[in-house]
Design a protein around this motif. Structure first.
Motif, PDB file in Angstrom:
ATOM      1  N   HIS A 112       0.839  -1.201   0.000  1.00  0.00           N
ATOM      2  CA  HIS A 112       0.000   0.000   0.000  1.00  0.00           C
ATOM      3  C   HIS A 112       0.873   1.250   0.000  1.00  0.00           C
ATOM      4  CE1 HIS A 112      -2.782   3.099   1.456  1.00  0.00           C
ATOM      5  NE2 HIS A 112      -3.731   2.356   0.913  1.00  0.00           N
ATOM      6  N   ALA A 113       1.886   1.261   0.845  1.00  0.00           N
ATOM      7  CA  ALA A 113       2.792   2.418   0.895  1.00  0.00           C
ATOM      8  C   ALA A 113       3.515   2.607  -0.438  1.00  0.00           C
ATOM      9  CB  ALA A 113       3.801   2.245   2.027  1.00  0.00           C
ATOM     10  N   ALA A 114       3.957   1.518  -1.044  1.00  0.00           N
ATOM     11  CA  ALA A 114       4.673   1.616  -2.325  1.00  0.00           C
ATOM     12  C   ALA A 114       3.750   2.111  -3.435  1.00  0.00           C
ATOM     13  CB  ALA A 114       5.269   0.263  -2.695  1.00  0.00           C
ATOM     14  N   TYR A 115       2.527   1.588  -3.489  1.00  0.00           N
ATOM     15  CA  TYR A 115       1.585   2.039  -4.512  1.00  0.00           C
ATOM     16  C   TYR A 115       1.148   3.485  -4.278  1.00  0.00           C
ATOM     17  CZ  TYR A 115       1.116  -2.414  -6.934  1.00  0.00           C
ATOM     18  OH  TYR A 115       1.362  -3.544  -7.687  1.00  0.00           O
ATOM     19  N   THR A 116       1.040   3.887  -3.031  1.00  0.00           N
ATOM     20  CA  THR A 116       0.717   5.280  -2.726  1.00  0.00           C
ATOM     21  C   THR A 116       1.831   6.196  -3.222  1.00  0.00           C
ATOM     22  OG1 THR A 116      -0.621   4.650  -0.813  1.00  0.00           O
ATOM     23  CG2 THR A 116       0.207   6.917  -0.862  1.00  0.00           C
ATOM     24  N   ARG A 117       3.080   5.842  -2.925  1.00  0.00           N
ATOM     25  CA  ARG A 117       4.226   6.637  -3.398  1.00  0.00           C
ATOM     26  C   ARG A 117       4.279   6.687  -4.925  1.00  0.00           C
ATOM     27  NH1 ARG A 117       6.647   4.095   1.030  1.00  0.00           N
ATOM     28  NH2 ARG A 117       7.465   2.428  -0.286  1.00  0.00           N
ATOM     29  N   ASP A 122      -5.777   3.703  -6.791  1.00  0.00           N
ATOM     30  CA  ASP A 122      -6.427   2.853  -5.786  1.00  0.00           C
ATOM     31  C   ASP A 122      -5.374   1.963  -5.121  1.00  0.00           C
ATOM     32  OD1 ASP A 122      -8.111   1.332  -4.223  1.00  0.00           O
ATOM     33  OD2 ASP A 122      -9.436   0.740  -5.875  1.00  0.00           O
ATOM     34  N   PRO A 123      -4.553   2.557  -4.257  1.00  0.00           N
ATOM     35  CA  PRO A 123      -3.461   1.787  -3.656  1.00  0.00           C
ATOM     36  C   PRO A 123      -3.929   0.603  -2.807  1.00  0.00           C
ATOM     37  CG  PRO A 123      -3.623   3.957  -2.639  1.00  0.00           C
ATOM     38  CD  PRO A 123      -4.570   3.947  -3.795  1.00  0.00           C
TER      39      PRO A 123
END
Length: 178
Positions: A112-117, A122-123
């Motif tokens: 989730h953190a990696a996709y948010t960054r 839609d992380p």
């Protein structure tokens, strides 16, 4: 013998359980065998863990925590893959703990953190799919390694991890397009 008197805590129990997992594998990892390796009565383990599944969830969390820090989706995925494949039967341990909702959820949090960054729209969804892909992939790889070890899969067991790494990276790249 009381675990506190033996100088053991949850961390030392997990250390020994991982050593046994690597040495004898999940099917032979029992609370009795773990207690014997620690030099305590099996009942002494229950000062720290409620049951074997709770122990396995703690092992899963430790294995995932061994993954090197990473920022990108691809580097996060590869770090998690490497941590899981570093231990015999770890894919099964981590997958079963995740399936039963007993693990800490660290895999999904890291994704989730990696996709948010990475700016995913839609992380949470991307993290869930990436986690499932990681767990399925590592399970497949560990099954192939085990089969190759007994001659039921035509490959050198040490080469299975290496030969599937590029496919995994391609899968993560494809998921990043979601």
């Amino acid at each position: 013998m009381d675990m506190r008197g033996a100088g053991h805590d949850l961390e030392s129990i997990i250390d020994q359980a991982i050593a046994l997992l690597d040495d004898i594998g999940l099917p032979d990892l029992s609370m009795r065998r773990l207690a014997g390796a620690l030099g305590v009565a099996p009942s002494a383990l229950y000062w720290h863990v409620a049951n074997k599944q709770t122990l396995l969830a703690a092992l899963a969390d430790r294995i995932v925590a061994e993954a090197a820090p990473a920022d990108g989706v691809d580097t996060t995925a590869l770090a998690l893959r490497d941590a899981i494949l570093a231990h015999r039967d770890a894919a099964e341990v981590v997958t079963s703990s995740a399936a039963l909702g007993l693990s800490s959820g660290a895999i999904r949090e890291r994704f989730h953190a990696a996709y948010t960054r990475a700016g995913s729209s839609d992380p949470a969804r991307a993290a869930a799919v990436a986690e499932q892909f990681l767990l399925g992939h590592t399970s497949l790889v560990q099954q192939r390694i085990q089969a190759a070890t007994i001659g039921a899969y035509d490959a050198n067991p040490r080469d299975v991890d290496t030969s599937t790494r590029a496919e995994f990276a391609d899968g993560i790249a494809a998921l990043s397009m979601l």
